[in-house]
Design a protein around this motif. Sequence first.
Motif, mmCIF file in Angstrom:
data_model
loop_
_atom_site.group_PDB
_atom_site.id
_atom_site.type_symbol
_atom_site.label_atom_id
_atom_site.label_comp_id
_atom_site.label_asym_id
_atom_site.label_seq_id
_atom_site.Cartn_x
_atom_site.Cartn_y
_atom_site.Cartn_z
ATOM 1 N N THR A 174 7.595 13.699 11.489
ATOM 2 C CA THR A 174 8.030 15.018 11.035
ATOM 3 C C THR A 174 7.689 15.218 9.566
ATOM 4 O O THR A 174 7.249 16.294 9.156
ATOM 5 N N VAL A 175 7.890 14.170 8.768
ATOM 6 C CA VAL A 175 7.617 14.284 7.331
ATOM 7 C C VAL A 175 6.150 14.591 7.090
ATOM 8 O O VAL A 175 5.811 15.405 6.224
ATOM 9 N N ARG A 176 5.268 13.959 7.849
ATOM 10 C CA ARG A 176 3.830 14.242 7.704
ATOM 11 C C ARG A 176 3.535 15.719 7.909
ATOM 12 O O ARG A 176 2.787 16.337 7.150
ATOM 13 N N GLY A 177 4.151 16.301 8.918
ATOM 14 C CA GLY A 177 3.946 17.733 9.144
ATOM 15 C C GLY A 177 4.537 18.588 8.048
ATOM 16 O O GLY A 177 3.937 19.597 7.642
ATOM 17 N N LEU A 178 5.695 18.198 7.517
ATOM 18 C CA LEU A 178 6.351 19.005 6.488
ATOM 19 C C LEU A 178 5.582 19.011 5.171
ATOM 20 O O LEU A 178 5.708 19.963 4.389
ATOM 21 N N VAL A 179 4.799 17.958 4.900
ATOM 22 C CA VAL A 179 4.008 17.956 3.661
ATOM 23 C C VAL A 179 2.584 18.454 3.897
ATOM 24 O O VAL A 179 1.767 18.452 2.976
ATOM 25 N N ARG A 280 0.911 11.862 -0.074
ATOM 26 C CA ARG A 280 1.958 12.175 -1.023
ATOM 27 C C ARG A 280 1.952 13.654 -1.347
ATOM 28 O O ARG A 280 0.890 14.271 -1.469
ATOM 29 N N ARG A 281 3.139 14.216 -1.453
ATOM 30 C CA ARG A 281 3.324 15.524 -2.071
ATOM 31 C C ARG A 281 4.542 15.417 -2.970
ATOM 32 O O ARG A 281 5.672 15.299 -2.486
ATOM 33 N N GLY A 282 4.314 15.402 -4.277
ATOM 34 C CA GLY A 282 5.404 15.203 -5.217
ATOM 35 C C GLY A 282 6.032 13.846 -5.023
ATOM 36 O O GLY A 282 5.356 12.814 -5.074
ATOM 37 N N ARG A 283 7.333 13.846 -4.798
ATOM 38 C CA ARG A 283 8.039 12.583 -4.567
ATOM 39 C C ARG A 283 8.278 12.319 -3.083
ATOM 40 O O ARG A 283 9.170 11.540 -2.717
ATOM 41 N N GLU A 327 2.834 9.597 -12.470
ATOM 42 C CA GLU A 327 1.459 9.263 -12.105
ATOM 43 C C GLU A 327 1.362 7.909 -11.402
ATOM 44 O O GLU A 327 0.374 7.627 -10.712
ATOM 45 N N LEU A 328 2.391 7.054 -11.550
ATOM 46 C CA LEU A 328 2.371 5.774 -10.845
ATOM 47 C C LEU A 328 2.315 5.983 -9.333
ATOM 48 O O LEU A 328 1.700 5.193 -8.609
ATOM 49 N N LEU A 329 2.921 7.061 -8.854
ATOM 50 C CA LEU A 329 2.924 7.322 -7.415
ATOM 51 C C LEU A 329 1.540 7.718 -6.904
ATOM 52 O O LEU A 329 1.283 7.635 -5.696
ATOM 53 N N ASP A 330 0.644 8.135 -7.812
ATOM 54 C CA ASP A 330 -0.726 8.442 -7.393
ATOM 55 C C ASP A 330 -1.432 7.200 -6.865
ATOM 56 O O ASP A 330 -2.385 7.301 -6.088
ATOM 57 N N THR A 331 -0.978 6.022 -7.303
ATOM 58 C CA THR A 331 -1.656 4.798 -6.880
ATOM 59 C C THR A 331 -1.331 4.426 -5.438
ATOM 60 O O THR A 331 -1.988 3.544 -4.873
ATOM 61 N N HIS A 332 -0.325 5.056 -4.838
ATOM 62 C CA HIS A 332 0.054 4.692 -3.460
ATOM 63 C C HIS A 332 -1.106 4.922 -2.505
ATOM 64 O O HIS A 332 -1.606 3.984 -1.868
ATOM 65 N N ARG A 333 -1.576 6.147 -2.411
ATOM 66 C CA ARG A 333 -2.699 6.399 -1.513
ATOM 67 C C ARG A 333 -3.973 5.720 -2.016
ATOM 68 O O ARG A 333 -4.748 5.182 -1.219
ATOM 69 N N ALA A 334 -4.189 5.727 -3.336
ATOM 70 C CA ALA A 334 -5.413 5.136 -3.879
ATOM 71 C C ALA A 334 -5.556 3.675 -3.487
ATOM 72 O O ALA A 334 -6.671 3.188 -3.251
ATOM 73 N N GLU A 335 -4.426 2.945 -3.387
ATOM 74 C CA GLU A 335 -4.479 1.539 -3.000
ATOM 75 C C GLU A 335 -4.389 1.345 -1.496
ATOM 76 O O GLU A 335 -5.143 0.559 -0.915
#
Length: 486
Positions: A174-179, A280-283, A327-335
């Motif tokens: 559900t979260v995937r669809g909401l973002v 990711r979208r925001g937090r 910006e640390l959260l940007d590394t989640h998908r990048a890694e």
Amino acid sequence: MSSQPVIPPVVVVGAGPVGTTAALLLARRGLPVLLLDRQPRPYGLPRAVHLDDEALRVLADAGVVEAFLEVSRPMAGLRLLDARHRTLAEFRRAGDAGRHGWPQASMFHQPDLERLLRAAVRDTPGVELRGGEEVVGLAEADRSVTVTVLERATGRRRDVVASAVLGCDGANSTVRGLVGARMRDLGRPDRWLVVDLRARVPLPVWPGVHQVCDPDRAATFMPVSGDRYRFEARLRPGETAADLTGAALPALLAPFGAQDAEVVRAAEYVYRAQVADRWRRGRVLLAGDAAHLTPPFVGQGLGLGLRDVHQLSWKVAAVVTGAAGEELLDTHRAEREPHARALVRLAAVVGRLMTGGGAGAVPVRRAVLAAVAGVPALAAYATDSRTPALRAGPLVERRGPAGRRLAGTLVPRARVRAGGRECRLDDVLGAGTAVVALAAPGRVAVTAAGRRAELDDVDGALTAWLRAGRARFAVVRPDRVVRAAG
């Protein structure tokens, strides 16, 4: 005297193994956690059956690895069979511990894992688990997310303010669809019959995984744990699970001596090779099957999800507490996305190599497998549990000979001795960044939390690892990934 600001909970959506592990990792870093699941109680049937020793590193940091070892068993290896169940190649795994101190591969019954994870959640202060509650809305603010929750039994809605949201709610997220994220195909879907079995007496079968490399009827059989076994068979075009679960099933199980075993569950599964186009979208962040789906051929479905939350939990904690910027959260998908994509593609390729092609592929497969099995280095590679290194980025500095060899990989969980007490390296690394370096012969120095200690390298594993990587030191992140080496 000013009081500390109250941190809203991190909301983890989905209380399967990935979500419960995420909740434990976050709570052990001092964050309040609200764990939500749309189902009122755990799903009682098995799905995942395999974890490697890298994934056990995650369960160790969540505090449940010893309990897991009690309900799992080492996997003996992989045996590849032809259509007549003759052995094409066999890749054995040693039953003793690998480089992280556990068997390189373990088989388990997923409901057993879920029970021990939920028990740990109940015993962990700061975590609240609520079943029967579904997330139906997300509204993001500057440093928070308002989560709209539907109580499914009553139809009531309420809003929860969260410091971050982790979508660990599976393939139908559900979260995937909401973002606004969508899954992108990396290969064609594959329809299989999955049969879970129980046997009153142990079956006379080799204790590893059997893969039938028959393009006409590819199949897999494996002992799981205790009295449990699993059989899988690819469905032909136009064929349904019902076509194989009646009179035809005993004949399919007979080569493994399982024709009289109790059928616990028989169902059709569609194995997909997919990765989300947004993590990711925001937090709000995705992890596990909400972010990627993999065919089963290299046994990395659950392991990928556990790696996601291991590498994400410390980043979320740093951002939520103000120790790091957004910006640390940007590394989640990048890694995580390139790593997941590589393993999903590998699983798809291995599946095609083992079970694809027509009749013409059979002699080629036989010749190739005989060649691979005859070369010890290649045979060892086939059973190696190490996964690809993370790509270079802000948190992975793959510079210089040492950095290119070690950065992005896991530091071995080696045996060390401090003050006469023997333990594992993770016990002295702490919860933050640490440095491991060569010291005197047979000794290593660990600097963590501002303190330096020299330790005996009990079996020389750390010294050998550093020297093989042409390194005198390695900087280790909180998730035990090497950030830099030189």
